[in-house]
Motif scaffolding. Structure first.
Motif, PDB file in Angstrom:
ATOM      1  N   LEU A 102       8.984  53.963 -17.199  1.00  0.00           N
ATOM      2  CA  LEU A 102       7.715  54.110 -16.497  1.00  0.00           C
ATOM      3  C   LEU A 102       7.559  53.015 -15.446  1.00  0.00           C
ATOM      4  O   LEU A 102       7.047  53.245 -14.349  1.00  0.00           O
ATOM      5  N   ILE A 103       8.012  51.811 -15.774  1.00  0.00           N
ATOM      6  CA  ILE A 103       7.967  50.691 -14.829  1.00  0.00           C
ATOM      7  C   ILE A 103       8.735  51.037 -13.561  1.00  0.00           C
ATOM      8  O   ILE A 103       8.291  50.787 -12.436  1.00  0.00           O
ATOM      9  N   GLN A 104       9.921  51.607 -13.731  1.00  0.00           N
ATOM     10  CA  GLN A 104      10.739  51.975 -12.578  1.00  0.00           C
ATOM     11  C   GLN A 104      10.020  53.007 -11.705  1.00  0.00           C
ATOM     12  O   GLN A 104      10.075  52.950 -10.475  1.00  0.00           O
ATOM     13  N   ALA A 105       9.307  53.930 -12.342  1.00  0.00           N
ATOM     14  CA  ALA A 105       8.601  54.959 -11.578  1.00  0.00           C
ATOM     15  C   ALA A 105       7.465  54.358 -10.757  1.00  0.00           C
ATOM     16  O   ALA A 105       7.219  54.765  -9.624  1.00  0.00           O
ATOM     17  N   TYR A 106       6.780  53.349 -11.289  1.00  0.00           N
ATOM     18  CA  TYR A 106       5.658  52.744 -10.583  1.00  0.00           C
ATOM     19  C   TYR A 106       6.099  52.006  -9.329  1.00  0.00           C
ATOM     20  O   TYR A 106       5.317  51.844  -8.393  1.00  0.00           O
ATOM     21  N   ARG A 107       7.317  51.532  -9.299  1.00  0.00           N
ATOM     22  CA  ARG A 107       7.789  50.776  -8.142  1.00  0.00           C
ATOM     23  C   ARG A 107       7.795  51.617  -6.865  1.00  0.00           C
ATOM     24  O   ARG A 107       7.878  51.091  -5.768  1.00  0.00           O
ATOM     25  N   LEU A 108       7.692  52.918  -7.026  1.00  0.00           N
ATOM     26  CA  LEU A 108       7.686  53.804  -5.868  1.00  0.00           C
ATOM     27  C   LEU A 108       6.278  54.112  -5.375  1.00  0.00           C
ATOM     28  O   LEU A 108       6.120  54.836  -4.399  1.00  0.00           O
ATOM     29  N   THR A 109       5.237  53.579  -6.013  1.00  0.00           N
ATOM     30  CA  THR A 109       3.865  53.956  -5.693  1.00  0.00           C
ATOM     31  C   THR A 109       3.041  52.838  -5.076  1.00  0.00           C
ATOM     32  O   THR A 109       1.849  53.028  -4.839  1.00  0.00           O
ATOM     33  N   GLY A 110       3.606  51.656  -4.838  1.00  0.00           N
ATOM     34  CA  GLY A 110       2.821  50.533  -4.334  1.00  0.00           C
ATOM     35  C   GLY A 110       2.282  49.682  -5.457  1.00  0.00           C
ATOM     36  O   GLY A 110       1.664  48.655  -5.227  1.00  0.00           O
ATOM     37  N   ILE A 111       2.484  50.112  -6.682  1.00  0.00           N
ATOM     38  CA  ILE A 111       2.129  49.318  -7.858  1.00  0.00           C
ATOM     39  C   ILE A 111       3.422  48.751  -8.425  1.00  0.00           C
ATOM     40  O   ILE A 111       4.343  49.486  -8.755  1.00  0.00           O
ATOM     41  N   THR A 112       3.482  47.445  -8.505  1.00  0.00           N
ATOM     42  CA  THR A 112       4.699  46.792  -8.981  1.00  0.00           C
ATOM     43  C   THR A 112       4.522  46.376 -10.428  1.00  0.00           C
ATOM     44  O   THR A 112       3.551  45.708 -10.775  1.00  0.00           O
ATOM     45  N   VAL A 113       5.472  46.781 -11.273  1.00  0.00           N
ATOM     46  CA  VAL A 113       5.444  46.414 -12.690  1.00  0.00           C
ATOM     47  C   VAL A 113       6.751  45.716 -13.021  1.00  0.00           C
ATOM     48  O   VAL A 113       7.828  46.267 -12.798  1.00  0.00           O
ATOM     49  N   THR A 114       6.650  44.489 -13.512  1.00  0.00           N
ATOM     50  CA  THR A 114       7.840  43.710 -13.860  1.00  0.00           C
ATOM     51  C   THR A 114       7.716  43.209 -15.300  1.00  0.00           C
ATOM     52  O   THR A 114       6.641  43.215 -15.889  1.00  0.00           O
ATOM     53  N   THR A 115       8.842  42.745 -15.853  1.00  0.00           N
ATOM     54  CA  THR A 115       8.871  42.185 -17.201  1.00  0.00           C
ATOM     55  C   THR A 115       9.454  40.778 -17.139  1.00  0.00           C
ATOM     56  O   THR A 115      10.657  40.591 -17.334  1.00  0.00           O
ATOM     57  N   PRO A 116       8.612  39.754 -16.869  1.00  0.00           N
ATOM     58  CA  PRO A 116       9.112  38.382 -16.787  1.00  0.00           C
ATOM     59  C   PRO A 116       9.643  37.862 -18.117  1.00  0.00           C
ATOM     60  O   PRO A 116      10.473  36.961 -18.148  1.00  0.00           O
ATOM     61  N   GLU A 117       9.150  38.425 -19.225  1.00  0.00           N
ATOM     62  CA  GLU A 117       9.620  38.079 -20.558  1.00  0.00           C
ATOM     63  C   GLU A 117       9.801  39.372 -21.345  1.00  0.00           C
ATOM     64  O   GLU A 117       9.212  40.396 -21.004  1.00  0.00           O
ATOM     65  N   PRO A 118      10.625  39.333 -22.414  1.00  0.00           N
ATOM     66  CA  PRO A 118      10.908  40.573 -23.153  1.00  0.00           C
ATOM     67  C   PRO A 118       9.669  41.322 -23.624  1.00  0.00           C
ATOM     68  O   PRO A 118       9.657  42.551 -23.631  1.00  0.00           O
ATOM     69  N   ASP A 119       8.621  40.590 -24.024  1.00  0.00           N
ATOM     70  CA  ASP A 119       7.428  41.272 -24.538  1.00  0.00           C
ATOM     71  C   ASP A 119       6.229  41.142 -23.602  1.00  0.00           C
ATOM     72  O   ASP A 119       5.091  41.375 -24.012  1.00  0.00           O
ATOM     73  N   ILE A 120       6.468  40.773 -22.346  1.00  0.00           N
ATOM     74  CA  ILE A 120       5.397  40.607 -21.370  1.00  0.00           C
ATOM     75  C   ILE A 120       5.643  41.524 -20.174  1.00  0.00           C
ATOM     76  O   ILE A 120       6.752  41.552 -19.621  1.00  0.00           O
ATOM     77  N   THR A 121       4.631  42.265 -19.791  1.00  0.00           N
ATOM     78  CA  THR A 121       4.692  43.104 -18.593  1.00  0.00           C
ATOM     79  C   THR A 121       3.657  42.608 -17.597  1.00  0.00           C
ATOM     80  O   THR A 121       2.510  42.341 -17.973  1.00  0.00           O
ATOM     81  N   ARG A 122       4.055  42.472 -16.343  1.00  0.00           N
ATOM     82  CA  ARG A 122       3.138  42.035 -15.287  1.00  0.00           C
ATOM     83  C   ARG A 122       2.941  43.190 -14.306  1.00  0.00           C
ATOM     84  O   ARG A 122       3.905  43.733 -13.770  1.00  0.00           O
ATOM     85  N   VAL A 123       1.688  43.559 -14.090  1.00  0.00           N
ATOM     86  CA  VAL A 123       1.352  44.627 -13.155  1.00  0.00           C
ATOM     87  C   VAL A 123       0.729  43.993 -11.914  1.00  0.00           C
ATOM     88  O   VAL A 123      -0.133  43.126 -12.019  1.00  0.00           O
ATOM     89  N   CYS A 124       1.182  44.425 -10.750  1.00  0.00           N
ATOM     90  CA  CYS A 124       0.620  43.943  -9.483  1.00  0.00           C
ATOM     91  C   CYS A 124       0.133  45.135  -8.679  1.00  0.00           C
ATOM     92  O   CYS A 124       0.903  46.064  -8.406  1.00  0.00           O
ATOM     93  N   TRP A 125      -1.143  45.105  -8.313  1.00  0.00           N
ATOM     94  CA  TRP A 125      -1.717  46.137  -7.450  1.00  0.00           C
ATOM     95  C   TRP A 125      -1.844  45.568  -6.044  1.00  0.00           C
ATOM     96  O   TRP A 125      -2.628  44.634  -5.811  1.00  0.00           O
ATOM     97  N   ASP A 126      -1.088  46.107  -5.098  1.00  0.00           N
ATOM     98  CA  ASP A 126      -1.221  45.709  -3.702  1.00  0.00           C
ATOM     99  C   ASP A 126      -2.324  46.545  -3.067  1.00  0.00           C
ATOM    100  O   ASP A 126      -2.311  47.775  -3.164  1.00  0.00           O
TER     101      ASP A 126
END
Length: 291
Positions: A102-126
């Motif tokens: 799902l993270i990979q799919a969001y990268r195509l929409t202007g919403i960036t989702v990354t995993t800086p740590e194994p159990d942490i997800t960071r969402v960025c809304w531009d």
């Protein structure tokens, strides 16, 4: 109940208060005992349901572990039969894999989702307005048994708690999309106000007043640079996802009138002004009124 000895010198009213206090205390204690008993019974029922659900899940996991393994590495024979704990861990890993997809799919929409740590997800809304990039907003989410928001930079008026309670752990995709809608609408309303102040500063009377969420805007605008007639507009956006006002109040005033009283004007003009604000974004509506 304890026997209370009444001294002949004790005020009967005071004694009555003591008795009422004793009775109330005993009633409160009985009510608390009843509530505690009810809570214990409720918890017993909940434990029974959870145990039954656990047993059902263990059975389902045992029946479908080959399919789960196939989802993970394409090999349904790579591991022997596993116990409940191993199967639960395996399901958690499968869910994590789907989450990463799902993270990979969001990268195509202007919403960036990354995993800086194994159990942490960071969402960025531009955010952007009319093709111009504005500020980004961030959120860090911990994902273990459930998803939990650790920190974020979203504006305080975005109803994050309400939305997260209903969507965060039930539909993550919809949760992210909902936050995106709130942020985009806020930036749109705010930037429309900024553009209004910048483009029409020569015909604005005073400052444009607005709420922090830009869901209420009030301003006075001359119809023409040399005109004595002024439009006073009060615009309300009832939902924080609105970009077009839902409530519009219009007055036409005389600039040099001592009491700034209403000016007699064609009611069709006022109707036109209201229709513009009700159907268009702020800048487009103002342009339509001035043209």
């Amino acid at each position: 109940m304890d026997v209370v000895l009444i001294d002949d010198f004790i005020d009967p009213y005071h004694h009555l208060q003591l008795l009422e206090s004793r009775v109330q205390k005993e009633a409160d204690e009985k009510a608390n005992e009843k509530r505690e008993h009810q809570e214990v019974e409720r918890l017993k029922v909940k434990v029974q349901k959870l145990r039954a659900k656990k047993a059902w899940l263990e059975q389902q996991l045992k029946q479908q572990h080959a399919k789960v393994l196939t989802d993970l590495d394409g090999d349904d024979n790579s591991l022997p039969d596993m116990g409940p704990q191993e199967l639960v861990q395996l399901v958690a890993e499968t869910q994590k894999k789907k989450f990463e997809e799902l993270i990979q799919a969001y990268r195509l929409t202007g919403i960036t989702v990354t995993t800086p740590e194994p159990d942490i997800t960071r969402v960025c809304w531009d955010t952007a307005h009319k093709g111009t990039l504005c500020e980004p907003y961030y959120m860090e989410i911990q994902h273990k048994e459930t998803l939990r928001i650790l920190r974020h930079s979203l504006p305080y008026f975005v109803p994050l708690e309400t939305v997260s309670q209903t969507l965060l752990n039930t539909d993550f995709k919809k949760f992210v999309a909902s936050m995106s809608e709130y942020l985009a609408a806020y930036v749109n309303r705010r930037q429309e106000i900024v553009m209004l102040q910048k483009k029409y500063s020569d015909i604005l009377i005073g400052e444009v007043e607005s709420s922090h969420a830009a869901d209420f805007v009030q301003f006075q605008l001359k119809l023409q640079p040399e005109s004595e007639q002024i439009i006073e507009a009060k615009l309300t956006y009832e939902q924080l996802t609105d970009i077009i006002p839902t409530k519009v109040r219009i007055k036409v005033l005389l600039r040099n009138s001592a009491n700034a009283s209403d000016v007699t004007i064609n009611t069709q003009d006022i109707k036109h002004y209201k229709e513009c604000f009700h159907s268009m974004e702020l800048m487009k509506a103002v342009r339509e009124i001035l043209d």
